[in-house]
Motif scaffolding. Structure first.
Motif, short mmCIF file in Angstrom:
data_model
loop_
_atom_site.label_atom_id
_atom_site.label_comp_id
_atom_site.label_asym_id
_atom_site.label_seq_id
_atom_site.Cartn_x
_atom_site.Cartn_y
_atom_site.Cartn_z
N CYS A 300 17.30 20.26 -6.62
CA CYS A 300 17.85 19.57 -5.45
C CYS A 300 17.44 20.29 -4.16
O CYS A 300 17.25 21.51 -4.18
CB CYS A 300 19.37 19.56 -5.49
N GLY A 301 17.42 19.54 -3.07
CA GLY A 301 17.24 20.12 -1.74
C GLY A 301 15.97 20.95 -1.63
O GLY A 301 14.88 20.53 -2.06
N THR A 302 16.14 22.13 -1.06
CA THR A 302 14.99 23.01 -0.88
C THR A 302 14.35 23.35 -2.22
O THR A 302 13.12 23.42 -2.35
CB THR A 302 15.47 24.30 -0.17
N SER A 303 15.17 23.55 -3.23
CA SER A 303 14.62 23.87 -4.55
C SER A 303 13.78 22.71 -5.08
O SER A 303 12.81 22.92 -5.81
CB SER A 303 15.74 24.20 -5.54
N VAL A 345 14.92 24.29 -11.38
CA VAL A 345 14.63 25.21 -10.28
C VAL A 345 15.89 25.27 -9.41
O VAL A 345 16.29 24.26 -8.82
CB VAL A 345 13.41 24.73 -9.46
N THR A 346 16.53 26.40 -9.37
CA THR A 346 17.79 26.50 -8.64
C THR A 346 18.04 27.93 -8.19
O THR A 346 18.09 28.84 -9.02
CB THR A 346 18.97 25.96 -9.50
N GLN A 347 18.16 28.11 -6.90
CA GLN A 347 18.41 29.44 -6.35
C GLN A 347 19.67 30.03 -6.97
O GLN A 347 19.67 31.12 -7.52
CB GLN A 347 18.54 29.33 -4.83
N SER A 348 20.77 29.28 -6.87
CA SER A 348 22.07 29.80 -7.30
C SER A 348 22.24 29.78 -8.80
O SER A 348 23.00 30.56 -9.36
CB SER A 348 23.18 28.94 -6.68
N THR A 354 21.88 19.98 -10.92
CA THR A 354 20.76 20.56 -11.66
C THR A 354 21.19 20.95 -13.07
O THR A 354 20.45 20.76 -14.04
CB THR A 354 20.21 21.78 -10.88
N VAL A 397 23.15 29.77 4.65
CA VAL A 397 23.24 28.54 3.85
C VAL A 397 21.87 27.89 3.71
O VAL A 397 21.52 27.36 2.66
CB VAL A 397 24.29 27.59 4.48
N ALA A 398 21.06 27.95 4.77
CA ALA A 398 19.72 27.38 4.69
C ALA A 398 18.82 28.32 3.87
O ALA A 398 18.64 29.48 4.23
CB ALA A 398 19.16 27.18 6.09
N ALA A 399 18.28 27.81 2.80
CA ALA A 399 17.43 28.64 1.93
C ALA A 399 16.10 28.94 2.63
O ALA A 399 15.48 28.04 3.19
CB ALA A 399 17.18 27.90 0.63
N GLN A 406 10.48 31.03 -5.02
CA GLN A 406 10.40 29.98 -6.05
C GLN A 406 8.97 29.45 -6.15
O GLN A 406 8.44 29.26 -7.25
CB GLN A 406 11.32 28.81 -5.69
N LEU A 482 13.59 19.46 6.45
CA LEU A 482 14.96 19.72 5.97
C LEU A 482 15.57 20.90 6.71
O LEU A 482 16.72 20.86 7.16
CB LEU A 482 14.95 19.98 4.45
N LYS A 483 14.77 21.98 6.83
CA LYS A 483 15.28 23.17 7.52
C LYS A 483 15.66 22.82 8.95
O LYS A 483 16.70 23.20 9.45
CB LYS A 483 14.19 24.25 7.49
N VAL A 601 26.36 24.20 -4.40
CA VAL A 601 27.00 22.89 -4.50
C VAL A 601 27.37 22.61 -5.96
O VAL A 601 26.56 22.10 -6.73
CB VAL A 601 26.08 21.79 -3.92
C1 F6R Z 1 18.82 23.85 1.93
C2 F6R Z 1 19.44 24.35 0.72
C3 F6R Z 1 19.85 23.35 -0.31
C4 F6R Z 1 19.68 23.90 -1.74
C5 F6R Z 1 20.24 22.93 -2.77
C6 F6R Z 1 20.02 23.43 -4.19
O1 F6R Z 1 18.46 24.89 2.78
O2 F6R Z 1 19.62 25.51 0.54
O3 F6R Z 1 19.15 22.16 -0.17
O4 F6R Z 1 18.32 24.13 -1.97
O5 F6R Z 1 21.60 22.73 -2.55
O6 F6R Z 1 20.62 24.67 -4.40
P1 F6R Z 1 20.16 25.62 -5.56
O7 F6R Z 1 18.78 26.06 -5.29
O8 F6R Z 1 21.13 26.75 -5.56
O9 F6R Z 1 20.22 24.81 -6.82
#
Ligand code: F6R
Length: 604
Positions: A300-303, A345-348, A354, A397-399, A406, A482-483, A601
């Motif tokens: 999702c999102g940046t990921s 693919v997910t930062q968190s 995801t 908050v903004a990745a 990634q 997005l950023k 999220v």
């Molecule tokens: C935007 C941002 C979000 C995340 C998205 C997915 O700057 O950070 O769009 O990329 O909510 O989050 P993760 O990567 O944690 O699954």
């Protein structure tokens, strides 16, 4: 996606709780609260707004005690009011609870409790938990048994921490929402995420779904829901508190943009051997991916933008691949079988959409892999395998830095999969690996020489901001937009360069600057598309090397060094991150905590 902190120790818990909440604000920041055992019972202080406002309100409250819990909220059930803020209690304030997640059967539980005389004050799903615990206490259960019986009633996802009046004990349980335990001598911490207590300890135990822990002065007892002991070993995290602090920058986001040389060096360390043209990915020995017929990337999102970059890299390397929005996956998943690799693919590692896509893919028989920043996260543990991007904690908050890590990780993965599946390393590996090794230095150059602040200021009064790119420049255009929108609150959109003429060109005016990204893939076509916008009045900002043809036509230039086309988009991305940052700063936006958003999220 709320933030939980709990503390049992010898000193005053309040300071630890407030520090923890500040460190966790990236998980949500529409209300906050604490509860402390103050000698005569449980004292609760909570209110809507940020932790800073809670701190103000706490000045005159009597909140001394060495056991406490705290919470920072991102609303799901009920608006962000004082009443809906956590901790929640029963009517007598004998039980206080903080919770992250969603209790799906809360309506039935609430009704059941109401018919037994319980009165509710908030709109939240969480409030049923203290009432349930109180109900079982009233029935005669011991505290631990009452907690377990209450937890047993819950359907949905939760990380819960509870305390009962007069006890130096915290009770906690995890199912589907993250919870970690920190230990330092006779001080014990519970939190949604490690940065909450990094000031105090780097010794961490990641709880598993189904775990129930009891924390008191004597230590931590790890059990399953039935009370059987389980073994959970502590791990030492190598993040330090300074890393998790602002380190002299005005905002976490700016700090994290500037950390990219380091985070990218960490991402490739020990994984590339430029001299011999080889990639080594930890447990993924040569041949691991043999037999993989196609790759789906869900995110999702940046990921998702990083996933799109990865899927384009895979396609270019000759592997069938598709990036899919995880939140659409349940209705639009392409067929999978055991020759399909599904990469989350997910930062968190905790994004609910995801995780759902990952679980769906696993149920359908696909092989699964998670690419994440967080060791011990749910996605890392649930997938068959995990690869860590090693970016360190990202608080803004903004990745930013996690996107570039990634992309690098997925670029390496694409090459490894192609190598295993096609029997020979892709031809350009000997070009790519030395450039990847140089990437931290190249990004340092971009950071040192960037004109992004001047560009942001020049176009400050515009109406809309467009970002265009082709090939690997396309996900970078989407990410740039997005950023820009998430931290400036201005309208921004990313397009494949070739798409402008199929509709969006109608929006182009002198008030719509077009940031054109040149990555060395069919640049002449992107240049033509940029000129088409310019002819209709739009100022063009070329993001490209100094000697590029685009510089001659552009109204402004953001310079990037020459590098391999496979990673050149990352340099452009750094320039765009800086443009967004400076534009938001000029507008005095709350850059690290944009309105309505949260870092992690954990709801669908
Ligand atoms: C935007 C941002 C979000 C995340 C998205 C997915 O700057 O950070 O769009 O990329 O909510 O989050 P993760 O990567 O944690 O699954």
């Amino acid at each position: 996606m709320c933030g939980i902190i709990g503390h049992v120790g010898t000193g005053n818990a309040l300071e630890t709780l407030l520090t923890g909440l500040e460190n966790l604000e990236y998980r949500g920041y529409d209300s906050a609260g604490v509860a402390v055992q103050n000698g005569s019972g449980i004292a609760v202080q909570k209110r809507s707004g940020k932790v800073e406002e809670l701190k103000e309100s706490i000045r005159d409250a009597h909140l001394e005690g060495c056991v406490g819990i705290g919470h920072t909220r991102w609303s799901t059930h009920g608006p962000p009011t004082d009443t809906n803020a956590h901790p929640h209690t029963d009517e007598t304030t004998d039980v206080a609870v903080v919770h992250n997640g969603i209790i799906e059967n809360y309506a039935e539980l609430r009704e059941w409790l109401c018919t037994r005389g319980h009165e509710f004050t908030s709109d939240t799903d969480t409030e049923v938990i203290p009432h349930l615990i109180q109900y079982y206490l009233d029935e005669g259960s011991e505290s631990e048994a009452a907690f377990r019986r209450a937890i047993d009633e819950l359907e949905g996802s939760y990380a819960v921490t509870a305390m009962i009046s007069g006890e130096h004990v915290l009770y906690a349980a995890r199912k589907g929402s993250p919870l970690v335990v920190g230990v330092e001598d006779d001080e014990f911490f519970l939190a949604s995420d490690v940065p909450a207590f990094l000031e105090y300890t780097d010794s961490v135990v990641y709880l598993e779904d189904g775990d129930v822990v009891i924390v008191d002065d004597g230590g931590v007892e790890f059990t399953d829901l039935e009370g059987n002991p389980v073994t959970r070993d502590p791990e030492t995290v190598d993040w330090d508190p300074e890393q998790a602090g602002k380190g002299g920058y005005d905002h976490f986001m700016l700090k994290e943009i500037h950390e990219q040389p380091t985070s990218l060096a960490q991402a490739v360390e020990g994984r590339i051997d430029p001299e011999n043209g080889r990639i080594a990915l930890e447990n993924f020995e040569s041949g691991t991916f043999e037999g993989v017929e196609s790759v789906q990337l869900v995110a999702c999102g940046t990921s998702y933008h990083a996933a799109l970059y990865g899927s384009l890299a895979l396609n270019q390397a000759g592997i069938r691949s598709k990036a899919l929005l995880a939140n659409e996956y349940s209705v639009s998943a392409p067929p999978v079988d055991d020759d399909t690799l599904v990469v989350a693919v997910t930062q968190s590692g905790e994004t609910a959409d995801t995780l759902n896509a990952l679980r769906r893919a696993a149920r359908a028989g696909a092989r699964t892999l998670t690419v994440t920043n967080v060791v011990g996260s749910t996605a890392a543990r649930e997938a068959d395998d995990a690869l860590f991007i090693r970016a360190g904690p990202e608080i803004g908050v903004a990745a930013t830095k996690t996107f570039s890590s990634q992309v690098v990780m997925l670029t390496l993965l694409a090459q490894r999969i192609a190598d295993d599946c096609l029997g020979a390393p892709p031809a350009d590996l000997e070009m790519l690996l030395p450039e990847l090794a140089r990437l931290p230095g190249t990004i340092e150059t971009v950071l040192e020489q960037s004109d992004a602040a001047a560009v942001a200021s020049r176009f400050q009064e515009c109406q809309s901001y467009f970002f265009i790119g082709r090939g690997l420049g396309y996900p970078v255009a989407l990410e740039g937009a997005l950023k820009f929108k998430e931290i400036t609150y201005e309208h921004a959109e990313g397009f494949a360069s070739g798409e402008l003429k199929h509709g969006p060109l109608a929006l182009v005016t002198p008030e719509t600057p077009v940031f054109a990204i040149f990555t060395g893939q069919e640049d002449e076509k992107t240049l033509k598309n940029a000129e088409e916008a310019q002819t209709r009045g739009a100022p063009v900002v070329a993001v490209c090397p100094d000697d590029h043809r685009a510089v001659d036509i552009a109204d402004a230039h953001l310079k990037i060094p020459e590098t391999d086309a496979d990673i050149s988009g990352l340099l452009a991305n750094v320039q765009l991150q800086l443009v967004s940052y400076h534009a938001a700063d000029l507008l005095d936006r709350p850059i690290d905590k944009p309105r309505n958003l949260a870092k992690s999220v954990t709801v669908e």
